[in-house]
Every structure is written in structure tokens, then in C-alpha cells.
Design a protein around this motif. Structure first.
Motif, PDB file in Angstrom:
ATOM      1  N   GLY A   1       0.819  -1.207   0.000  1.00 29.81           N
ATOM      2  CA  GLY A   1       0.000   0.000   0.000  1.00 29.81           C
ATOM      3  C   GLY A   1       0.848   1.251   0.000  1.00 29.81           C
ATOM      4  O   GLY A   1       1.916   1.296   0.623  1.00 29.81           O
ATOM      5  N   VAL A   2       0.372   2.276  -0.706  1.00 25.13           N
ATOM      6  CA  VAL A   2       1.057   3.566  -0.748  1.00 25.13           C
ATOM      7  C   VAL A   2       0.912   4.257   0.606  1.00 25.13           C
ATOM      8  O   VAL A   2      -0.154   4.235   1.225  1.00 25.13           O
ATOM      9  N   VAL A   3       1.993   4.871   1.086  1.00 22.81           N
ATOM     10  CA  VAL A   3       1.923   5.716   2.274  1.00 22.81           C
ATOM     11  C   VAL A   3       1.377   7.065   1.816  1.00 22.81           C
ATOM     12  O   VAL A   3       2.084   7.853   1.177  1.00 22.81           O
ATOM     13  N   GLN A   4       0.119   7.330   2.139  1.00 18.96           N
ATOM     14  CA  GLN A   4      -0.555   8.512   1.611  1.00 18.96           C
ATOM     15  C   GLN A   4      -0.488   9.680   2.583  1.00 18.96           C
ATOM     16  O   GLN A   4      -0.557   9.494   3.797  1.00 18.96           O
ATOM     17  N   ASN A   5      -0.392  10.870   2.019  1.00 19.51           N
ATOM     18  CA  ASN A   5      -0.461  12.092   2.815  1.00 19.51           C
ATOM     19  C   ASN A   5      -1.873  12.674   2.673  1.00 19.51           C
ATOM     20  O   ASN A   5      -2.696  12.152   1.903  1.00 19.51           O
ATOM     21  N   PRO A   6      -2.207  13.741   3.404  1.00 22.33           N
ATOM     22  CA  PRO A   6      -3.567  14.288   3.303  1.00 22.33           C
ATOM     23  C   PRO A   6      -3.993  14.658   1.887  1.00 22.33           C
ATOM     24  O   PRO A   6      -5.151  14.460   1.507  1.00 22.33           O
ATOM     25  N   LYS A   7      -3.079  15.186   1.095  1.00 22.53           N
ATOM     26  CA  LYS A   7      -3.409  15.520  -0.303  1.00 22.53           C
ATOM     27  C   LYS A   7      -3.806  14.258  -1.056  1.00 22.53           C
ATOM     28  O   LYS A   7      -4.784  14.245  -1.821  1.00 22.53           O
ATOM     29  N   ASP A   8      -3.045  13.177  -0.847  1.00 22.84           N
ATOM     30  CA  ASP A   8      -3.369  11.912  -1.510  1.00 22.84           C
ATOM     31  C   ASP A   8      -4.751  11.415  -1.119  1.00 22.84           C
ATOM     32  O   ASP A   8      -5.505  10.898  -1.946  1.00 22.84           O
ATOM     33  N   LEU A   9      -5.087  11.548   0.169  1.00 20.68           N
ATOM     34  CA  LEU A   9      -6.378  11.058   0.643  1.00 20.68           C
ATOM     35  C   LEU A   9      -7.531  11.781  -0.045  1.00 20.68           C
ATOM     36  O   LEU A   9      -8.532  11.170  -0.438  1.00 20.68           O
ATOM     37  N   LEU A  10      -7.418  13.094  -0.198  1.00 16.84           N
ATOM     38  CA  LEU A  10      -8.486  13.862  -0.830  1.00 16.84           C
ATOM     39  C   LEU A  10      -8.623  13.532  -2.316  1.00 16.84           C
ATOM     40  O   LEU A  10      -9.693  13.728  -2.901  1.00 16.84           O
ATOM     41  N   GLU A  11      -7.541  13.017  -2.904  1.00 22.93           N
ATOM     42  CA  GLU A  11      -7.567  12.669  -4.324  1.00 22.93           C
ATOM     43  C   GLU A  11      -7.711  11.172  -4.558  1.00 22.93           C
ATOM     44  O   GLU A  11      -7.774  10.718  -5.705  1.00 22.93           O
ATOM     45  N   ASP A  12      -7.777  10.392  -3.493  1.00 20.67           N
ATOM     46  CA  ASP A  12      -7.806   8.932  -3.604  1.00 20.67           C
ATOM     47  C   ASP A  12      -9.058   8.474  -4.371  1.00 20.67           C
ATOM     48  O   ASP A  12     -10.188   8.785  -3.973  1.00 20.67           O
ATOM     49  N   PRO A  13      -8.898   7.700  -5.463  1.00 20.55           N
ATOM     50  CA  PRO A  13     -10.047   7.304  -6.270  1.00 20.55           C
ATOM     51  C   PRO A  13     -11.021   6.380  -5.535  1.00 20.55           C
ATOM     52  O   PRO A  13     -12.228   6.426  -5.782  1.00 20.55           O
ATOM     53  N   GLN A  14     -10.508   5.551  -4.627  1.00 24.99           N
ATOM     54  CA  GLN A  14     -11.391   4.662  -3.872  1.00 24.99           C
ATOM     55  C   GLN A  14     -12.253   5.451  -2.895  1.00 24.99           C
ATOM     56  O   GLN A  14     -13.463   5.212  -2.778  1.00 24.99           O
ATOM     57  N   LEU A  15     -11.640   6.414  -2.189  1.00 23.76           N
ATOM     58  CA  LEU A  15     -12.411   7.244  -1.264  1.00 23.76           C
ATOM     59  C   LEU A  15     -13.430   8.098  -2.017  1.00 23.76           C
ATOM     60  O   LEU A  15     -14.552   8.313  -1.540  1.00 23.76           O
ATOM     61  N   LYS A  16     -13.051   8.582  -3.206  1.00 24.74           N
ATOM     62  CA  LYS A  16     -13.999   9.346  -4.015  1.00 24.74           C
ATOM     63  C   LYS A  16     -15.165   8.473  -4.452  1.00 24.74           C
ATOM     64  O   LYS A  16     -16.329   8.898  -4.421  1.00 24.74           O
ATOM     65  N   HIS A  17     -14.878   7.250  -4.843  1.00 26.99           N
ATOM     66  CA  HIS A  17     -15.931   6.342  -5.292  1.00 26.99           C
ATOM     67  C   HIS A  17     -16.950   6.080  -4.190  1.00 26.99           C
ATOM     68  O   HIS A  17     -18.156   6.029  -4.441  1.00 26.99           O
ATOM     69  N   ARG A  18     -16.465   5.934  -2.954  1.00 25.09           N
ATOM     70  CA  ARG A  18     -17.357   5.655  -1.826  1.00 25.09           C
ATOM     71  C   ARG A  18     -17.948   6.922  -1.214  1.00 25.09           C
ATOM     72  O   ARG A  18     -18.767   6.847  -0.300  1.00 25.09           O
ATOM     73  N   GLY A  19     -17.522   8.075  -1.720  1.00 25.90           N
ATOM     74  CA  GLY A  19     -18.056   9.325  -1.203  1.00 25.90           C
ATOM     75  C   GLY A  19     -17.673   9.583   0.236  1.00 25.90           C
ATOM     76  O   GLY A  19     -18.466  10.112   1.019  1.00 25.90           O
ATOM     77  N   HIS A  20     -16.420   9.221   0.581  1.00 19.04           N
ATOM     78  CA  HIS A  20     -16.016   9.349   1.987  1.00 19.04           C
ATOM     79  C   HIS A  20     -16.056  10.795   2.464  1.00 19.04           C
ATOM     80  O   HIS A  20     -16.613  11.092   3.519  1.00 19.04           O
TER      81      HIS A  20
END
Length: 417
Positions: free
Chosen positions: A322-341
Motif C-alpha cells: 500500500g502507498v503511504v498517503q499524505n492528506p493531499k493523496d487522501l483527498l484525491e484517492d479514487p477509492q475514497l472518491k468512489h465511496r463518497g467518503h
């Protein structure tokens, strides 16, 4: 037609502050409960004046931290040390189905608002208290915050490098996990009351919520008398197991290999199939004995690839990564966007900001933000109109005796811990 939410109609008188209690009541609010927070200017919730702040300017309505744990709620400001304030809050308790408390044991009893006092007003009340150590025992009276609870739970002892001191875990770990134990207990209490018509008291210890996560370490000591301590990014039963530098500025990917099948797949991905039969790496025990060398060789490969490339290649081969994500990555994460987190709302002071959804989804109802976090003093009259106060009482609620009144924002300072 919009469906009713899971616990729509449940009414909560919320006397919590800091993080665990407000996070818990926010989950309830997201699923339909009407939550009224009782605050006071005599001891302001320190989260209201904790950063990050809009434009770096401190203010009681400028904290993104406070906003993130208090959406979908109403708020009123009362001074419970004055008779008028206590009169109002007792009427609030009579209106409520549930009382939430996160004060030091004994504080609510001083006002007659502990469980025994409240059940005289509302016999079927569900009442939960959350503190560091619970309501009873030699440490019950100790005040503190999440970092102290996380330390007491033993989690810092196993976090860090072998040659260094215990390390903090980002964002007081017990603050993040405690609300979900509480929500589980609350749902059980609601189900019990539906069957029996009886209320119940829930005594929650934030330290114990953390101790549960050290189950294997406690068991290891019980059977082997081995005390778990710091091992960095490694794992006693996996190799390779680490956080490896990748192409880019401060970019990393974590990889974990727990068996020979994953090891063989890993070797194929990085183009080193010969490692499968190399005596230094052929077995898990051999890999553990030569882990320093193995990690160095892996880093030579990962540094030429982006963390996303490493993760995708490993996952495609069945190797956990898994990628070590920063806050910017989280806001752009395609999986989180798909689930509408993340749900974006326009805060009246902070402006447009993201709010976390829940990690679970109910098939028949959906979490929907119905209101922003309460600005200081702005929702008091709204919460009164929505609940139980007559027009006469509404005129009295604006009377300063017994009720908190706000100061200019420039006068607020965070309270000392």
C-alpha cells in the motif's frame, strides 16, 4: 422519497467535550439522532480553540478540528453553577432519550446530573460516560487526554525503533477507536430499551479500548513471559515487512510478505526469481536472519518506481502492499472518491472544507450531513425551538443569569491542560 435514518427520533443531551464524546455523538447525529451539545464559556472546550485554524488565525469558530467532530449538532451555552442554568438543563434531560458525559468522575454528580440523579428525572434514560479509566478504581479520578490513555494502554511501548524511546502514535489512538466501542454499546442499549422499556448506564474506559488492541502481546507474555517492545516497521512473523522509499519526494510504499507463496510472487515482480532458492532468503526464518541485507536490496528496486507503481504491481501478484498517503493523496484517492467518503460543506467562517463520512455503509439508509458544526451561540435558539422549551422559556433563555454568554473572539484563549 428520502428514507428515515437508522436512529431517527433519538434525542441526545450531550455534555461531552474534547474528542471521544463528541465523535461518538456525531456518529449518532449522522444516523438521525438529534444532538444538543451543552457548552459553557466558564471552561471552553479546548478543541474549539485548537488548530488548524482558518488562515492560521485562532478563534472559537475558526477551528477545523472542532468542526470535524461536531457536525450535525445543535449547541447551547449554560452555566450549570447557576440555578437558572441548572433548571434549563434538567428540562433538557427530561426531553432526552440519552445523556452523554465525558467529564472527570464526580463532576456531573455535583450538579445532580450523574446517572442516579438523571434517572430520577427520566427513569428510562440511557446514559453513557467516557473517561480515561472508567468510573471506579484506583485511577478513576485521573484527568487526561488521548495521549495519556494511549500511553497507559501500552501502545507507545511497542511503537518506535529498537534503539530509541517509545514513540507517540499520531492523533491519540484511543480517541479514534473509543467512539466505535461506545456506539456499539449504545445501539445495544437502545435495542434493550425497546424490548424492556428500561434505561441503562454505560461506563466506558478509553484506556481499556486501547488495551484490547494489545491482545497478542498480552497473550505472548502470559504464555511465554516475553515482553513486547519496539521493532520499528518489522513484524515477528513476516519478512520482508517494511516501509520502502520510492521514486519522488518523501514517497514510500509498505510491503508485507507472510508466506512462501507471497515470497515467490514478490521475487517475480522485482525481477529476482533466483532469490526463491537463495539459502539466505528461501525460508521465512532465513529471511528474518538476513533482514537487514534483504531490506537494502529491496530499496534498490523500489527507489526507481513510484509508490503507486509498486503497490499496483505487488497487488496484482497477490502481495500485500500500500502507498503511504499524505492528506493531499487522501483527498484525491479514487477509492475514497468512489465511496463518497469526504463530504464538502461551506462552513460560515472557515469556508468550504471536507468532513469525514463513516467507514461503514448501511444498505437502507445513508449518512447525510443535515447541518454544519454549531457556531458559538448561533444554534441556541434553534435547538430550543426544535426541542422542549415554550415561548416563555425562550424569552428567558436569552437572559444572562445562569446562562453562558460569549466573549469577543479576541479574548478567547485555549484552556491549560
Amino acid at each position: 422519497m428520502e428514507r428515515s435514518k437508522a436512529i431517527e427520533g433519538v434525542k441526545v443531551a450531550d455534555f461531552t467535550w474534547s474528542v471521544v464524546g463528541p465523535l461518538t455523538t456525531m456518529v449518532l447525529a449522522q444516523h438521525g439522532a438529534t444532538v444538543i451539545r451543552v457548552e459553557t464559556h466558564t471552561r471552553l472546550d479546548f478543541v474549539r480553540v485548537s488548530g488548524p485554524f482558518k488562515d492560521g488565525i485562532a478563534g472559537i469558530d475558526r477551528s477545523a478540528f472542532y468542526a470535524s467532530v461536531n457536525a450535525n449538532k445543535y449547541s447551547m451555552s449554560l452555566d450549570l453553577n447557576k440555578p437558572k442554568g441548572l433548571e434549563v438543563v434538567k428540562r433538557l434531560v427530561k426531553w432526552a432519550d440519552m445523556v452523554a458525559d465525558s467529564m472527570t468522575p464526580g463532576k456531573m454528580k455535583k450538579w445532580g446530573l450523574d446517572y442516579e440523579g438523571v434517572r430520577k428525572i427520566k427513569p428510562d434514560i440511557i446514559y453513557f460516560s467516557t473517561t480515561l479509566h472508567g468510573q471506579h478504581g484506583p485511577y478513576a479520578g485521573q484527568p487526561g487526554y488521548g495521549p495519556q490513555a494511549t500511553a497507559s494502554a501500552g501502545l507507545y511501548e511497542v511503537t518506535g525503533w529498537p534503539d530509541g524511546p517509545p514513540n507517540f502514535i499520531y492523533c491519540a489512538y484511543t480517541d479514534s477507536i473509543s467512539p466505535y466501542y461506545l456506539v456499539t454499546a449504545i445501539v445495544a442499549a437502545l435495542a434493550r430499551r425497546r424490548k424492556t422499556g428500561k434505561g441503562i448506564y454505560i461506563d466506558h474506559s478509553q484506556v481499556e479500548a486501547g488495551v484490547i488492541h494489545l491482545g497478542p502481546a498480552v497473550l505472548d507474555y502470559t504464555v511465554n513471559e516475553r515482553i513486547a517492545s519496539r521493532i520499528g516497521n518489522r513484524d515477528r512473523y513476516a519478512a520482508p515487512h517494511g516501509c520502502y522509499p520510492c521514486l519522488g519526494d518523501d514517497r514510500y510504499c509498505v510491503i508485507a510478505v507472510r508466506n512462501d507463496a507471497e515470497w515467490e510472487a514478490f521475487c517475480k515482480v522485482i525481477g529476482k526469481p533466483e532469490w526463491v532458492k537463495d539459502p539466505k532468503f528461501a525460508t521465512q526464518m532465513a529471511r528474518k536472519e538476513n533482514e537487514d541485507e534483504l531490506d537494502s536490496l529491496i530499496q534498490e528496486w523500489t527507489k526507481d518506481h513510484s509508490p503507486e507503481e509498486v503497490m499496483i504491481a505487488m497487488q496484482a501478484a497477490g502481495v500485500p502492499a500500500g502507498v503511504v498517503q499524505n492528506p493531499k493523496d487522501l483527498l484525491e484517492d479514487p477509492q475514497l472518491k468512489h465511496r463518497g467518503h469526504f463530504q464538502w460543506l461551506e462552513h460560515p467562517v472557515i469556508g468550504l472544507m471536507p468532513y469525514h463520512g463513516q467507514a461503514f455503509r448501511l444498505s437502507k439508509t445513508r449518512v447525510k450531513w443535515s447541518s454544519l458544526p454549531p457556531a458559538w451561540g448561533k444554534t441556541m435558539s434553534i435547538s430550543i425551538r426544535k426541542s422542549w422549551v415554550t415561548r416563555t422559556m425562550r424569552s428567558r433563555i436569552c437572559w444572562p443569569r445562569g446562562l453562558s454568554r460569549s466573549k469577543p473572539a479576541s479574548q478567547w484563549r485555549a484552556p491549560s491542560r
